[in-house]
Design an enzyme around this catalytic site. Structure first.
Site, PDB file in Angstrom:
ATOM      1  N   CYS A  98      34.085  29.221  40.162  1.00 16.54           N
ATOM      2  CA  CYS A  98      34.339  29.708  41.521  1.00 16.54           C
ATOM      3  C   CYS A  98      34.252  28.567  42.545  1.00 16.54           C
ATOM      4  O   CYS A  98      35.065  27.657  42.497  1.00 16.54           O
ATOM      5  CB  CYS A  98      33.388  30.858  41.847  1.00 16.54           C
ATOM      6  SG  CYS A  98      34.054  31.921  43.123  1.00 16.54           S
ATOM      7  N   ARG A 132      41.254  37.343  50.967  1.00 11.14           N
ATOM      8  CA  ARG A 132      40.557  37.005  49.725  1.00 11.14           C
ATOM      9  C   ARG A 132      41.265  37.671  48.552  1.00 11.14           C
ATOM     10  O   ARG A 132      41.825  38.766  48.692  1.00 11.14           O
ATOM     11  CB  ARG A 132      39.105  37.483  49.775  1.00 11.14           C
ATOM     12  CG  ARG A 132      38.272  36.838  50.861  1.00 11.14           C
ATOM     13  CD  ARG A 132      36.811  37.270  50.776  1.00 11.14           C
ATOM     14  NE  ARG A 132      36.078  36.573  49.732  1.00 11.14           N
ATOM     15  CZ  ARG A 132      35.522  35.379  49.890  1.00 11.14           C
ATOM     16  NH1 ARG A 132      35.606  34.755  51.040  1.00 11.14           N
ATOM     17  NH2 ARG A 132      34.875  34.804  48.891  1.00 11.14           N
ATOM     18  N   HIS A 198      33.938  35.039  37.514  1.00 10.25           N
ATOM     19  CA  HIS A 198      32.495  35.188  37.375  1.00 10.25           C
ATOM     20  C   HIS A 198      32.230  36.589  36.852  1.00 10.25           C
ATOM     21  O   HIS A 198      33.130  37.225  36.335  1.00 10.25           O
ATOM     22  CB  HIS A 198      31.789  34.891  38.689  1.00 10.25           C
ATOM     23  CG  HIS A 198      32.160  35.807  39.801  1.00 10.25           C
ATOM     24  ND1 HIS A 198      33.116  35.478  40.736  1.00 10.25           N
ATOM     25  CD2 HIS A 198      31.738  37.049  40.102  1.00 10.25           C
ATOM     26  CE1 HIS A 198      33.233  36.487  41.580  1.00 10.25           C
ATOM     27  NE2 HIS A 198      32.426  37.456  41.223  1.00 10.25           N
TER      28      HIS A 198
END
Lengths: 260, 477
Positions: A98, A132, A198
């Protein structure tokens, strides 16, 4: 105790870069080694400290918020970026997740246009967007040990693009990946791997965890390492749940989350 | 125009009744959704009509319980109240609560459970989602804004913690001067939000009552907001909350006007503290006791009592009301089933879950535990957060562990990599199976501790309703 063979992990900025439960990844590396009679020796590398590159087989750098990432980037430019790059050239392995993935590349440009310099160990540049990319992800990866499906969760404003020096970690089956456009996810250069996934990444992807451990062991002891199989039936069950989620997502229209 | 407004309100009210009749849910959100769609100005208009002075409160943890405590104080003071007590904390839930208060008139209100036939001043008490706060404050124009804490939570929905903080800074800067801004001084992300706002009031803990806690792994705001250096703490309470200071630039926790001192925790039975009010020349103190346990509830009671005092409720009324308050559904709730005591402790983020683990371990030496993990929107779609919870200390204390919920296998992996052998716990994808297994592992007369996420808690309560041992949440709220 100290007689068991060991992988020496250098955990970069564990306090600053830990937003997506990165210690889950460390726990997986630790246990999967221990169950096979190996140790994981973790040294933490906080801001201001030099890296002892001769004593590292594997780097780990996790995710952080923009604010933390900025502080870390300033520290990286001191000595660390150059140390990590030279370690990579010596065959040390690395896993970058990330925000850590973005920092492993050349540059990360924030929404405000501020350029944050990275390690430059992966041929990746990243630019933040106002939206996002969020959700469950499934990718298909072709590593030297064979094909594997990797499951995880992504949540990033950055759009990453690969240069010729890195190949993608995998092809997006479901989700957004590096930039939501070219269907690539993550990056590979030698023994360094970066990814947006993740969840944390490694518990649900034991094959990938073992692949990382093998690279680290090969750096430490040379030669080829075969790791004995483990009872991964919980992992398989969690992967079935994850696959059901990404299969459903493939059928649904993709959405983006606007945060400001 | 008035006819159109009436029609919108009637249609919306009927949608709620229909939802309850069809047992789809409490109908608290559907009313507001229909109303806001038919009449976009409804919230502003109803707020002006129903609640002349309302309170808006927000924070990651403790919203529902704190609102419940504050409502008890205001009701005991004789005020009539409009509130979204069922935890529906987006625009739809608030509009629905305002409409319910209006329609109830002088009848007993079904959504709030409050007697509205009082002659006192009417007040609104609304808990609001962290991300929806700016919009709702603008529309409701509250007289008091209470901000409680900010922890990492639902990163999939809110984005970074930092972006929520920035929005709140904007909000604080835009409040009219006469609005009271009540802030938790122990949270370094909030303590200085009111800089420049003349009517800012702070609350916080006076000391750590000898608990000597350390910052947990999942502590969030650990850096100075002014200079970026790591903060030091004279004491730590919950997550990153505490008496913080920056040794680098000298910024430190400002002295709160309302302080809880001599906090005494009595487990599941409750807690008490002495509330110091240092306003004016002569400090006053009064005792607060609530029948809900755990240090986070000391913060909730402190926040509610501070808000009630700021709204002019007398100390003895606050004390009396808080001593009678009961827990909101699913939070420290106790249910009896098949000779076992079920104790529900809700959590959907690392700080909340860490507090629950700590609390459970302080209650009994040997434990039966059922953990339920869902990944719906209200839980957070991303289950990563369980890896930031310190479950490890539980392992030596478990007599039985059962895992359930939509992401039960993620929990199984969490415990596997914590070092628990495969056969040391059981995992069930179906909730009734998980409950049955956990019950059978718990001896008669024993306690089963249930730690669910939000929607898992709702499913569990529906299952308990089916088994005839619990009431629907809209009936208990």
């Amino acid at each position: 105790m100290g007689l068991r063979p060991a992988v020496r992990l250098c955990h970069l900025y564990p306090r600053e870069m830990n937003i997506y439960a990165d210690r889950g990844n460390i726990a997986v590396l630790h246990r999967r080694l221990a169950w096979r009679g190996f140790d994981l020796r973790v040294s933490e590398s906080p801001p201001g400290e030099r890296i002892r590159t001769g004593e590292t087989d594997l780097f780990y750098l996790g995710g952080g918020q923009d604010r933390d990432q900025l502080g870390v980037a300033v520290d990286l430019q001191g000595h660390k970026a150059a140390s990590v790059r030279s370690a990579a050239a010596d065959g040390v392995a690395g896993l970058f997740v990330c925000g850590g993935y973005q920092l492993a590349g050349h540059e990360y440009r924030t929404v405000d246009g501020q350029a944050i310099g990275g390690i430059g160990a992966l041929d990746v540049t990243t630019e933040a967007d106002a939206t996002r990319l969020v959700g469950n992800v499934e990718i298909e990866s072709r590593l030297d040990t064979g094909r594997m499906r990797i499951f995880g969760y992504e949540n990033h404003a950055g759009r990453s693009r690969l240069g010729p020096g890195s190949s993608p970690l995998g092809r997006v089956i479901s989700g957004h990946g590096n930039n939501g456009e070219d269907r690539t996810e993550g990056a590979l250069s030698g023994r360094f791997a970066g990814t947006y996934l993740h969840g944390p990444l490694l518990p649900k992807n034991p094959q990938l965890a073992d692949w990382v451990l093998r690279l680290a062991l090969e750096h430490r002891y040379g030669g080829k390492y075969e790791l004995e199989p483990l009872d991964d039936h919980f992992e398989e069950a969690a992967r079935r749940t994850a696959a059901a989620l990404t299969a459903r997502r493939r059928l649904a229209p993709r959405f983006r989350v606007r945060t400001r | 125009m008035i006819a159109v407004v009436r029609l919108a309100e009637t249609v919306a009210g009927s949608a709620g009744a229909l939802s309850r009749r069809l047992r789809l849910g409490g109908g608290t959100s559907i009313v507001g959704m229909v109303l806001n769609r038919l009449d976009p100005g409804a919230m502003e208009r109803l707020a002006a009509e129903t609640a002349r002075r309302c309170v808006v409160l927000s924070g990651t943890n403790g919203k529902t319980t704190t609102a419940r405590m504050l409502i008890a104080c205001l009701a005991a003071d004789g005020r009539s109240i409009a509130a979204n007590t069922a935890g529906a904390n987006l625009a739809s839930g608030i509009s629905a609560a305002l409409l319910a208060a209006k329609r109830a008139g002088r009848r007993k209100d079904r959504n709030t459970g409050q007697e509205t036939g009082r002659t006192g001043e009417s007040v609104g008490v609304f808990e609001v989602d962290e991300a929806a706060l700016n919009d709702i404050v603008r529309r409701l124009r509250p007289g008091l804004v209470l901000l409680m804490n900010l922890f990492r939570d639902q990163l999939d929905r809110y984005g970074e913690l930092e972006s929520v903080t920035e929005r709140w800074v904007e909000l604080a800067g835009s409040l009219p001067e006469d609005v009271t801004l009540l802030l938790n001084a122990d949270d370094p992300a909030l303590a200085f939000l009111g800089n420049g706002h003349p009517n800012t009031v702070l609350f916080g803990m006076a000391d750590d009552h000898g608990n000597n806690r350390e910052l947990s792994h999942a502590a969030d705001t650990i850096r100075c907001r002014r200079c970026g250096e790591a903060l030091s703490h004279d004491f730590v309470t919950v997550g990153h909350l505490g008496a913080w200071r920056c040794d680098s630039c000298g910024l430190h926790r400002p002295t709160p006007r309302f302080q809880a001192s001599r906090v005494e925790l009595r487990g599941f039975e409750g807690l008490s503290f002495s509330l110091l009010d240092s306003s004016g020349g002569r400090p006053e103190a009064f005792d607060v006791s609530v029948p809900i346990g755990g240090l986070p509830n000391a913060y909730n009671a402190l926040a509610a009592a501070s808000a009630a005092r700021a709204l002019g409720v007398p100390p003895e009324t606050v004390s009396g009301a808080l001593s009678q308050v009961d827990a909101a559904f699913g939070r420290s709730e106790q249910i009896f089933l098949q000779g076992r005591t079920l104790r529900l402790l809700l959590a959907k983020n690392p700080t909340g879950a860490n507090e629950n683990v700590r609390f459970v371990m302080s209650e009994e030496s040997r434990l039966h535990v059922l953990i339920l993990l869902n990944d719906r929107t209200a839980d957070g779609r991303d289950p990563s957060w369980i890896w930031d919870v310190d479950y490890e200390p539980l392992l030596d204390r478990l007599d039985s562990l059962t895992l359930g919920g939509r992401r039960c296998w993620e929990l199984a992996l969490r415990f596997r990599y914590a070092g628990a052998p495969h056969d040391s716990f059981s995992v069930h994808e179906r909730l009734p199976d998980a409950l049955d297994d956990a019950l059978s592992a718990t001896p008669e007369g024993g306690t089963l501790w249930i730690l669910p996420t939000y929607t898992a808690m709702l499913e569990l309560r529906s299952e308990l309703v089916r088994r005839g041992v619990a009431r629907e949440f809209w009936e208990t709220a």
